[in-house]
Design an enzyme around this catalytic site. Structure first.
Site, PDB file in Angstrom:
ATOM      1  N   GLU A   1       0.812  -1.215   0.000  1.00  0.00           N
ATOM      2  CA  GLU A   1       0.000   0.000   0.000  1.00  0.00           C
ATOM      3  C   GLU A   1       0.845   1.264   0.000  1.00  0.00           C
ATOM      4  OE1 GLU A   1      -3.625   2.224   2.404  1.00  0.00           O
ATOM      5  OE2 GLU A   1      -2.674   0.477   3.312  1.00  0.00           O
TER       6      GLU A   1
ATOM      7  N   ASP B   1      -0.572  -5.093   3.089  1.00  0.00           N
ATOM      8  CA  ASP B   1      -1.079  -3.886   3.747  1.00  0.00           C
ATOM      9  C   ASP B   1      -0.449  -3.856   5.132  1.00  0.00           C
ATOM     10  OD1 ASP B   1      -2.456  -1.765   4.841  1.00  0.00           O
ATOM     11  OD2 ASP B   1      -4.407  -2.388   4.080  1.00  0.00           O
TER      12      ASP B   1
ATOM     13  N   ILE C   1      -0.798  -1.811   7.715  1.00  0.00           N
ATOM     14  CA  ILE C   1      -1.822  -1.623   8.750  1.00  0.00           C
ATOM     15  C   ILE C   1      -3.153  -1.400   8.037  1.00  0.00           C
ATOM     16  CG2 ILE C   1      -2.655  -0.300  10.723  1.00  0.00           C
ATOM     17  CD1 ILE C   1       0.164   0.539  11.345  1.00  0.00           C
ATOM     18  N   ASP C   2      -3.964  -2.425   7.984  1.00  0.00           N
ATOM     19  CA  ASP C   2      -5.316  -2.248   7.467  1.00  0.00           C
ATOM     20  C   ASP C   2      -6.178  -1.738   8.618  1.00  0.00           C
ATOM     21  OD1 ASP C   2      -7.246  -2.475   5.360  1.00  0.00           O
ATOM     22  OD2 ASP C   2      -8.128  -4.121   6.494  1.00  0.00           O
TER      23      ASP C   2
ATOM     24  N   THR D   1      -6.060   1.980   9.304  1.00  0.00           N
ATOM     25  CA  THR D   1      -5.208   3.043   9.855  1.00  0.00           C
ATOM     26  C   THR D   1      -6.011   4.053  10.671  1.00  0.00           C
ATOM     27  OG1 THR D   1      -3.589   2.823   8.060  1.00  0.00           O
ATOM     28  CG2 THR D   1      -3.578   4.890   9.277  1.00  0.00           C
TER      29      THR D   1
ATOM     30  N   ASP E   1      -6.039  -4.768   0.559  1.00  0.00           N
ATOM     31  CA  ASP E   1      -7.042  -4.804   1.618  1.00  0.00           C
ATOM     32  C   ASP E   1      -7.689  -6.176   1.737  1.00  0.00           C
ATOM     33  OD1 ASP E   1      -7.005  -1.996   2.436  1.00  0.00           O
ATOM     34  OD2 ASP E   1      -7.916  -1.562   0.491  1.00  0.00           O
TER      35      ASP E   1
END
Length: 279
Positions: free
Chosen positions: A74, A94, A96-97, A99, A224
């Site tokens: 990402e 990702d 940190i999905d 955020t 995601d």
């Protein structure tokens, strides 16, 4: 894909799990600390230094161990790298999905590591270090939450289903109008409820563990839902396009459901199909 390739992929799978465990403390420690918050496409599309540091750590580890593999992340794409899915072994990440959840200390955040080879999704790892939930799945071998096998809900009726979705970060009035029209149509189908956890991966994993029957969303990205998608499939569920056809990983829209009956019924009540720029 031959047996030798699958054996190699199993090695990569074990590596991905250890990698998620490695970056978990970085996310957990920062979760409870003060953060410097930046924005990307708009004022509600947030990124933190932790997102960037976690992705850098993952990318460096993959490049050191598997230098010939491709990488789609990402923050790397946000930084200008092309999002190009080929037949090469490809890690889709990702850092940190969720955020926005991370910024507000709402504990539904996850590092997501998916793996695609010859355009076939082979495994996924979704780790929420705040709740200590490690979701894993390898194609053909089932899905797990920590050491427990996952199984989707048996519900066949959309009218008795819990649906997960999100509004997303866009505040464009035309986009929001379509989002809310879809929500109104789905809730009026009727369904039992619509809930949101603020993370695509966590929403999909909620379907995988039987806490909801389906999730749909437009505008998200391959990182995601790549990892979480195979987790729900290996838990006995399905992933399809919002119009009911085969999932296109780069099309930025998805239905993940406990079974095809619920998935197709949900696709039939989505009134605003949205075409967005491909990943």
């Amino acid at each position: 894909m031959d047996s030798e390739d699958f054996q190699l992929a199993e090695e990569y799978f074990a590596f991905a799990i250890e990698l998620a465990k490695k970056v978990g403390p970085m996310i957990r420690d920062a979760f409870y600390s003060e953060k410097e918050i930046l924005t990307k496409s708009c004022t509600t599309d947030l990124v933190t230094e932790t997102d960037q540091n976690v992705e850098k750590t993952i990318l460096e580890a993959i490049k050191n161990s598997y230098p010939k593999h491709d990488f789609i992340g990402e923050e790397s794409v946000a930084g200008g790298l092309k999002c190009n899915l080929t037949d090469a072994p490809t890690w889709i990440v990702d850092p940190i999905d969720g955020t926005t959840n991370f910024v507000h200390r709402f504990p539904y955040v996850a590092v997501c590591i998916g793996f695609v080879w010859k355009k076939e999704r082979l495994f996924g790892v979704v780790y929420n270090p705040i709740l200590n939930e490690m979701f894993t799945a390898f194609k053909g071998k089932g899905a797990n939450l920590n050491d427990k096998k996952l199984k989707v809900s048996k519900e066949q009726d959309l009218g008795k289903s819990m649906i997960m979705t999100e509004c997303g970060s866009s505040r464009d009035p035309k986009h929001l109008d379509k989002i809310f029209k879809n929500m109104q149509s789905v809730i009026s189908a009727p369904v039992h409820a619509i809930h949101s956890l603020g993370s695509a991966a966590c929403n999909i994993c909620m379907v995988a563990q039987g806490g909801a029957e389906a999730y749909y969303e437009f505008g998200i990205h391959c990182w995601d839902y790549c990892a979480a998608g195979i987790i729900v499939e290996e838990a006995g569920g399905v992933v399809i396009d919002t119009q009911g056809g085969e999932l296109d990983l780069m099309r930025r829209r998805i239905i993940a459901a406990n079974n095809m009956s619920v998935a197709k019924s949900l696709s039939n009540v989505i009134v605003e199909q949205m075409e967005l720029p491909r990943d």
